[in-house]
Design an enzyme around this catalytic site. Structure first.
Site, PDB file in Angstrom:
ATOM      1  N   ASP A 206      -2.767   8.355   7.159  1.00 42.21           N
ATOM      2  CA  ASP A 206      -2.730   9.600   7.924  1.00 42.21           C
ATOM      3  C   ASP A 206      -1.343  10.230   7.842  1.00 42.21           C
ATOM      4  O   ASP A 206      -0.711  10.519   8.858  1.00 42.21           O
ATOM      5  CB  ASP A 206      -3.108   9.307   9.391  1.00 42.21           C
TER       6      ASP A 206
ATOM      7  N   ASP B  97       9.488   2.856   6.501  1.00 41.58           N
ATOM      8  CA  ASP B  97       8.921   3.643   5.405  1.00 41.58           C
ATOM      9  C   ASP B  97       7.693   2.913   4.871  1.00 41.58           C
ATOM     10  O   ASP B  97       7.757   1.709   4.569  1.00 41.58           O
ATOM     11  CB  ASP B  97       9.956   3.824   4.306  1.00 41.58           C
ATOM     12  N   ALA B  98       6.582   3.622   4.769  1.00 44.94           N
ATOM     13  CA  ALA B  98       5.314   2.978   4.411  1.00 44.94           C
ATOM     14  C   ALA B  98       5.388   2.285   3.053  1.00 44.94           C
ATOM     15  O   ALA B  98       4.921   1.148   2.891  1.00 44.94           O
ATOM     16  CB  ALA B  98       4.187   4.011   4.416  1.00 44.94           C
TER      17      ALA B  98
ATOM     18  N   HIS C 212     -10.073  13.059  13.785  1.00 47.07           N
ATOM     19  CA  HIS C 212      -9.871  11.610  13.811  1.00 47.07           C
ATOM     20  C   HIS C 212     -11.171  10.824  13.704  1.00 47.07           C
ATOM     21  O   HIS C 212     -11.192   9.737  13.132  1.00 47.07           O
ATOM     22  CB  HIS C 212      -9.059  11.220  15.051  1.00 47.07           C
TER      23      HIS C 212
ATOM     24  N   ASP D 209       4.698   3.603  11.025  1.00 45.74           N
ATOM     25  CA  ASP D 209       5.109   5.003  11.073  1.00 45.74           C
ATOM     26  C   ASP D 209       6.624   5.061  10.960  1.00 45.74           C
ATOM     27  O   ASP D 209       7.332   4.269  11.589  1.00 45.74           O
ATOM     28  CB  ASP D 209       4.652   5.665  12.378  1.00 45.74           C
TER      29      ASP D 209
ATOM     30  N   ASP E 293       0.887   9.338  16.346  1.00 43.86           N
ATOM     31  CA  ASP E 293       0.367   9.879  17.611  1.00 43.86           C
ATOM     32  C   ASP E 293      -0.652   8.946  18.270  1.00 43.86           C
ATOM     33  O   ASP E 293      -1.052   9.168  19.414  1.00 43.86           O
ATOM     34  CB  ASP E 293      -0.245  11.266  17.412  1.00 43.86           C
TER      35      ASP E 293
ATOM     36  N   GLN F  44      12.568  14.573  11.493  1.00 42.23           N
ATOM     37  CA  GLN F  44      11.771  15.772  11.728  1.00 42.23           C
ATOM     38  C   GLN F  44      12.097  16.378  13.091  1.00 42.23           C
ATOM     39  O   GLN F  44      12.771  15.767  13.920  1.00 42.23           O
ATOM     40  CB  GLN F  44      10.282  15.428  11.670  1.00 42.23           C
TER      41      GLN F  44
END
Length: 501
Positions: free
Chosen positions: A363, A345-346, A267, A311, A291, A237
């Site tokens: 999230d 990768d989740a 959040h 993440d 984040d 990204q």
């Protein structure tokens, strides 16, 4: 000499595919839906190459001169295409798709001219069988090389604009090299003209390479109204952090992810309505959330012993664990001894893991493309179910039930199709409007009667109201999002396109 020209074919093939990949990646970054963008860009490019190959029949003389001139045109147009598209998107927006496919078409036609001309130039030195075998094998080898290096090195380390200019420079250098190798076949006046053209093209592209960072900053300065304090392209990204006074904002691929002025609303709503009802929660999993802002809220609970964050992008977790303004925002959550950060990768990580968790936060970014849409599918939620403790709960961000009503309820319906009991709710986040969440588990959920931690937004009274939906956000029937249909992506694209326009 034919080996030198075959090496030129290798470079030419690499450059041609590189322009295609740059166009597909840039359009995916800027307008989303990577599958659609790459599919249409590749289709348009190959069609244009076919037209170029057909047009090559009309070039009947001065083949070497025409080859050199085409190389220079490909280098200049293809090399500057990423920069031009970036500026069109930043300053004009509307004509972006027209500019994208016009550029792809022009480059495709020119690239389609190249190989037939090379084969005609070499036919005097090779018989037809050898000619076709050698030219095409080298052509495919060049395509393989750039397809491997582009995602692993070029895009993440050079950026799209500099990558395009690099390959444009390679095209121009191939033209200059061909001019040197075949100088005896050219007229003196033609050699001089071509030498000037090669020098100008190489100079322009080299200057562009040197100014690529400045060009990117100019385009992004117009794209983002606030001061850009960090910008970085990763294999996954484009990350941009902006600041206006005390407001820090994170943008991923041009899409706002949070504003520091109101992110606490998002959040707190994501974490506390579920976690406050789990006094026995010890082990927590966060999927996405690089984040660290969801981590900050989870770490307010002293009973939580460990938090695992998964993440995909290591640049995100590194940035938010080292940059002082950002670590101040997430209360230096990544430095907590209770936190373990994993970059993976989740879905793959869940498949390989045997761990179970009392509370799971999901999230992920909105399902704007198929790579993200799979993380909202029945297949993903069934894998998730294996990692949730019997009395555990999962909290999922689920886009806006106001602006993307079908997409929101599709997520709810998909969770229920995967066997979960759901509690849909929403909260007002000024930077985004009404935003939707879902609590999923195996038993009936009841909102908390009190919060034992400090909150800026939530109270038990406010929380109870989050689970009531006004008439324009109530449940609608949708298809279930499965891996083989990805209907959620279609809902999301259609609904948000109406909001934007």
């Amino acid at each position: 000499m034919h080996y030198a020209l075959l090496f030129s074919v290798f470079i030419v093939a690499s450059c041609g595919l590189a322009y295609e990949l740059v166009a597909g990646a840039l359009s995916s970054y800027l307008i989303g839906d990577s599958v659609t963008q790459f599919s249409t860009v590749i289709g348009a490019y190959l069609f244009a190459m076919g037209i170029g190959s057909w047009l090559s029949r009309f070039i009947t003389r001065d083949l070497m001169m025409r080859f050199i001139q085409i190389e220079l045109l490909v280098g200049l147009i293809g090399g500057f295409s990423a920069a031009a598209l970036f500026f069109v998107f930043a300053y004009l927006a509307g004509p972006f798709r027209f500019a994208l496919y016009t550029g792809v078409g022009v480059v495709g036609v020119l690239v389609g001219l190249e190989i037939p001309l090379v084969m005609r130039i070499l036919k005097e030195e090779l018989d037809l069988r050898e000619l076709v075998a050698q030219v095409l094998s080298v052509d495919y080898l060049g395509a393989l090389a750039v397809s491997v290096f582009f995602p692993l090195f070029l895009a993440p380390h050079l950026g799209l604009i500099r990558t395009g200019l690099l390959f444009g420079l390679l095209n121009a250098l191939v033209a200059a090299w061909a001019l040197h190798l075949f100088r005896r076949r050219l007229f003196v006046s033609g050699k001089r003209a071509l030498a000037v053209q090669c020098s100008l093209a190489v100079a322009l592209l080299a200057i562009g390479m040197g100014m690529a960072g400045h060009l990117t900053s100019l385009a992004e300065a117009h794209l983002y109204s606030d001061e850009i304090v960090h910008a970085e392209t990763t294999p996954y990204q484009r990350i941009v952090v902006t600041r206006w006074r005390d407001d820090l904002r994170l943008h991923l691929n041009g899409n706002l992810q949070f504003s520091s002025r109101d992110e606490y609303r998002y959040h707190e709503a994501l974490v506390h309505p579920a976690l406050a009802t789990l006094p026995g929660a010890r082990r927590v999993l966060v999927l996405g959330g690089g984040d660290g802002l969801a981590l900050r809220e989870i770490l307010k609970y002293p009973q939580v012993v460990s938090v695992t964050l998964v993440d995909l992008d290591p640049v995100m977790t590194r940035l938010f664990s080292t940059a002082p303004p950002l670590t101040a925002l997430n209360a230096d959550a990544f430095a907590s001894p209770r936190v373990r950060a994993i970059n993976a990768d989740a879905m793959s990580w869940l498949d390989a893991s045997e761990e179970t968790f009392d509370f799971i936060v999901i999230d992920f970014p909105d399902p704007s493309g198929y790579a993200l849409g799979k993380l909202y599918s029945t297949a993903f939620y069934r894998v998730l179910d294996r990692h949730l403790a019997p009395q555990g709960l999962a909290a999922i961000q689920a886009t806006s039930p106001l602006y993307a009503r079908k997409a929101y309820w599709c997520i709810v319906n998909t969770l229920e199709a995967a066997g979960f009991s759901t509690a849909p709710y929403h909260a007002l986040v000024p930077s985004f409007g009404e935003w939707g969440f879902v609590i999923a588990g195996r038993q009936h959920y009841a909102p908390p009667l009190h919060y034992g931690i400090e909150t800026r937004f939530l109270t038990p009274e406010i929380t109870a109201g989050l689970f009531r939906f006004p008439a324009d956000m109530t449940r609608v029937e949708t298809e279930i999002n499965r891996l083989n249909n990805q209907v959620l992506v279609r809902y999301f694209e259609e609904e948000w396109r109406q909001v934007i326009h």
